[in-house]
Design a protein around this motif. Structure first.
Motif, PDB file in Angstrom:
ATOM      1  N   GLU A  97       2.854  13.178  -5.969  1.00 23.02           N
ATOM      2  CA  GLU A  97       1.598  13.745  -5.471  1.00 23.02           C
ATOM      3  C   GLU A  97       1.206  13.141  -4.128  1.00 23.02           C
ATOM      4  O   GLU A  97       0.714  13.844  -3.236  1.00 23.02           O
ATOM      5  N   ARG A  98       1.429  11.840  -3.942  1.00 24.36           N
ATOM      6  CA  ARG A  98       1.095  11.199  -2.669  1.00 24.36           C
ATOM      7  C   ARG A  98       2.065  11.631  -1.568  1.00 24.36           C
ATOM      8  O   ARG A  98       1.673  11.790  -0.414  1.00 24.36           O
ATOM      9  N   VAL A  99       3.336  11.837  -1.929  1.00 26.03           N
ATOM     10  CA  VAL A  99       4.285  12.363  -0.949  1.00 26.03           C
ATOM     11  C   VAL A  99       3.844  13.747  -0.493  1.00 26.03           C
ATOM     12  O   VAL A  99       3.827  14.051   0.706  1.00 26.03           O
ATOM     13  N   ALA A 100       3.479  14.594  -1.446  1.00 27.29           N
ATOM     14  CA  ALA A 100       3.048  15.950  -1.104  1.00 27.29           C
ATOM     15  C   ALA A 100       1.831  15.935  -0.192  1.00 27.29           C
ATOM     16  O   ALA A 100       1.692  16.790   0.695  1.00 27.29           O
ATOM     17  N   ALA A 101       0.952  14.956  -0.385  1.00 30.49           N
ATOM     18  CA  ALA A 101      -0.268  14.889   0.416  1.00 30.49           C
ATOM     19  C   ALA A 101      -0.040  14.269   1.794  1.00 30.49           C
ATOM     20  O   ALA A 101      -0.639  14.712   2.789  1.00 30.49           O
ATOM     21  N   LEU A 102       0.821  13.245   1.862  1.00 35.02           N
ATOM     22  CA  LEU A 102       0.934  12.450   3.091  1.00 35.02           C
ATOM     23  C   LEU A 102       2.198  12.713   3.894  1.00 35.02           C
ATOM     24  O   LEU A 102       2.228  12.439   5.098  1.00 35.02           O
ATOM     25  N   ALA A 103       3.239  13.216   3.252  1.00 32.78           N
ATOM     26  CA  ALA A 103       4.506  13.473   3.953  1.00 32.78           C
ATOM     27  C   ALA A 103       5.137  14.734   3.373  1.00 32.78           C
ATOM     28  O   ALA A 103       6.233  14.696   2.804  1.00 32.78           O
ATOM     29  N   PRO A 104       4.453  15.878   3.511  1.00 36.15           N
ATOM     30  CA  PRO A 104       4.909  17.097   2.829  1.00 36.15           C
ATOM     31  C   PRO A 104       6.266  17.606   3.290  1.00 36.15           C
ATOM     32  O   PRO A 104       6.896  18.388   2.581  1.00 36.15           O
ATOM     33  N   ARG A 105       6.735  17.173   4.451  1.00 40.51           N
ATOM     34  CA  ARG A 105       8.041  17.615   4.945  1.00 40.51           C
ATOM     35  C   ARG A 105       9.152  16.614   4.610  1.00 40.51           C
ATOM     36  O   ARG A 105      10.311  16.823   4.960  1.00 40.51           O
ATOM     37  N   ALA A 106       8.779  15.535   3.938  1.00 40.63           N
ATOM     38  CA  ALA A 106       9.775  14.511   3.604  1.00 40.63           C
ATOM     39  C   ALA A 106      10.686  14.978   2.468  1.00 40.63           C
ATOM     40  O   ALA A 106      10.288  15.758   1.604  1.00 40.63           O
ATOM     41  N   TRP A 107      11.899  14.455   2.489  1.00 40.77           N
ATOM     42  CA  TRP A 107      12.831  14.624   1.371  1.00 40.77           C
ATOM     43  C   TRP A 107      12.808  13.351   0.548  1.00 40.77           C
ATOM     44  O   TRP A 107      12.913  12.251   1.097  1.00 40.77           O
ATOM     45  N   ASP A 164       0.858  -1.189   0.000  1.00 39.37           N
ATOM     46  CA  ASP A 164       0.000   0.000   0.000  1.00 39.37           C
ATOM     47  C   ASP A 164       0.891   1.235   0.000  1.00 39.37           C
ATOM     48  O   ASP A 164       1.567   1.526   0.997  1.00 39.37           O
ATOM     49  N   LEU A 165       0.926   1.962  -1.108  1.00 40.10           N
ATOM     50  CA  LEU A 165       1.812   3.114  -1.229  1.00 40.10           C
ATOM     51  C   LEU A 165       1.536   4.152  -0.155  1.00 40.10           C
ATOM     52  O   LEU A 165       2.470   4.677   0.470  1.00 40.10           O
ATOM     53  N   ASP A 166       0.274   4.474   0.086  1.00 43.82           N
ATOM     54  CA  ASP A 166      -0.048   5.493   1.078  1.00 43.82           C
ATOM     55  C   ASP A 166       0.437   5.091   2.465  1.00 43.82           C
ATOM     56  O   ASP A 166       0.942   5.926   3.231  1.00 43.82           O
ATOM     57  N   ALA A 167       0.292   3.830   2.807  1.00 47.03           N
ATOM     58  CA  ALA A 167       0.753   3.356   4.110  1.00 47.03           C
ATOM     59  C   ALA A 167       2.261   3.513   4.241  1.00 47.03           C
ATOM     60  O   ALA A 167       2.783   3.832   5.315  1.00 47.03           O
ATOM     61  N   ALA A 168       2.986   3.295   3.149  1.00 40.61           N
ATOM     62  CA  ALA A 168       4.440   3.431   3.180  1.00 40.61           C
ATOM     63  C   ALA A 168       4.861   4.890   3.346  1.00 40.61           C
ATOM     64  O   ALA A 168       5.831   5.197   4.058  1.00 40.61           O
ATOM     65  N   LEU A 169       4.160   5.797   2.703  1.00 41.17           N
ATOM     66  CA  LEU A 169       4.578   7.200   2.674  1.00 41.17           C
ATOM     67  C   LEU A 169       4.147   7.991   3.894  1.00 41.17           C
ATOM     68  O   LEU A 169       4.815   8.967   4.261  1.00 41.17           O
TER      69      LEU A 169
END
Length: 446
Positions: free
Chosen positions: A128-138, A67-72
């Motif tokens: 797009e999923r990173v921006a939504a779920l982990a916006p501070r991630a690199w 599950d991509l969202d669960a990972a991110l």
């Protein structure tokens, strides 16, 4: 810290985990979430990681998910090493081009364009999923073709996506070692694009020592790239080229050298055997992985070495490590504010004269808690700049083609590439890739 690894069932993931096991400074990665579309591959790699962690105190916890969202969700860093279409897609990247008399290679030429065209839409969804779920991630991108994918993902993530590659640091390490110098104590003048760059200078204690290396045949023989290109061509260029430039400077020889299985076909066979062996004998997971890794490393760019009598890869060089060390150093520099200078794939701005500001280039950068800052480079001479400009135009055309689904732009990207010699052949390339690779056909249905 939490690290999400996309492509977590991939063969090289244990290299990243091994680097994390060696990192004892704080803060450190305490949780690794492996994401992959294949639960079976995740299970195999989890067996390897479990055995790598044996005997280590407080190893990073490993979780797996499809599950991509669960990972991110809530990740601090995201390491992306996905392969859209798998190794079967890579074999098609190579064979469709070879069947037309062109270079068949994973990241360079037609194969690299095909790889990028089917990967960019997936990479954009990830962004797009990173921006939504982990916006501070690199996001640390190792997905190939790394420069093209990083440039596309920047449209969503801006400066928070950084591309990495181990080819430049390997070249610098070999050049320094040939001069008896510590690679950590030299400053490289390296400039170009991913898999298309040149080491033009190597400063040690205020003096450029590269001219002395280029003039010394015995020292040059210790540098794999110099053995591949030949001392005279390196001296003609006044620089040591990235190993992938072999495909541009010796195109005919490169194509002729691929007489048996391609690199992709060999890896497909090897990895199928590895994953099957671990599923059958999980207790042997680490031994199977170490054996397969030795075979894989030793055969890297074998066709170039065979065609030029460059000999076997240096054993010490194989043991020195690669992209996993770069990824760890990059995370440490950002998370712990440990300043470093690294060669990375970043937005150009004005660092490389003659290229668009929004182009992703591969150049030295300073890295710290505030992020990444590219360093200005000396202008490239015309004989180098022209090639860089042409390939960058191809990359940017391919990005637009993938984002719009335009077959016309996809043909343009193929036709503009210096390793494709005909517009008619460019059309046949797109047709051939559509017929062989379902993921690419889905982007360009007609």
């Amino acid at each position: 810290m939490r690290l999400a690894v996309l492509g977590g069932g991939g063969f090289r993931v244990p290299l990243v985990y091994g680097a994390l096991l060696r990192d004892r400074a704080k803060p450190r990665v305490e949780e690794v979430v492996l994401y992959d579309v294949s639960a079976e591959r995740l299970e195999v790699i989890e067996h390897v990681l479990r055995r790598l962690a044996a005997g280590h105190d407080d190893p990073p916890v490993v979780r797996t998910t499809t599950d991509l969202d669960a990972a991110l969700r809530d990740a601090d860093f995201v390491f992306s090493a996905i392969r859209v279409g798998g190794l079967a897609g890579r074999t098609a990247d190579e064979r469709v081009a070879l069947d037309l008399g062109l270079l068949g290679q994973e990241t360079t030429g037609p194969g690299g364009i095909a790889y990028g065209l089917r990967t960019i839409p997936v990479a954009m969804r990830v962004a797009e999923r990173v921006a939504a779920l982990a916006p501070r991630a690199w996001v640390i991108n190792f997905t190939n073709p790394a420069g093209m994918i990083t440039e596309a993902m920047r449209q969503v993530l801006g400066e928070r996506v950084i591309g990495i590659c181990d080819s430049p640091i390997g070249l610098i390490r070999r050049a320094a070692a040939a001069l008896g110098l510590d690679p950590a104590r030299v400053s490289p003048d390296y400039v170009g694009l991913n898999h298309l760059g040149w080491l033009r200078g190597l400063v040690h204690e205020g003096r450029d020592v590269l001219p002395g290396l280029l003039a010394d045949d015995a020292a040059l023989r210790q540098v794999e790239e110099a053995r591949i290109f030949g001392p005279e061509w390196a001296r003609t260029l006044g620089a040591l080229p990235n190993e992938y430039l072999y495909y541009y400077y010796f195109t005919r020889e490169a194509v002729a050298a691929i007489s048996g299985p391609t690199r992709g076909e060999s890896l497909l066979s090897q990895q199928e055997a590895f994953y099957a062996a671990v599923r059958a004998r999980p207790d042997d997971a680490l031994a199977e992985w170490l054996s397969a890794r030795r075979q894989r490393d030793a055969s890297y760019m074998a066709e170039a070495r065979d065609a030029t009598d460059a000999g076997e890869r240096d054993a010490a060089d194989l043991e020195a490590g690669g992209y996993e060390g770069i990824a760890l150093a990059l995370m440490a520099a950002i998370a712990r504010g440990e300043p470093a200078t690294m060669i990375l794939n970043v937005r150009n701005g004005s660092a490389v004269p003659g290229l668009p500001e929004d182009a992703v280039v591969e150049i030295p950068c300073t890295v710290g808690g505030a992020g990444v800052r590219p360093l200005a480079t000396r202008p490239l001479p015309g004989r180098l700049l022209g090639l860089v400009q042409q390939v960058k135009a191809v990359e940017q055309t391919a990005i637009e083609a993938a984002l719009t689904g335009s077959s016309r732009l996809a043909v343009e990207a193929f036709a503009l590439h210096p390793l494709v010699d005909s517009v008619s052949v460019a059309r046949r390339l797109l047709d051939g890739y559509r017929a062989r690779i379902p993921e690419l056909a889905a982007v360009f249905p007609s």
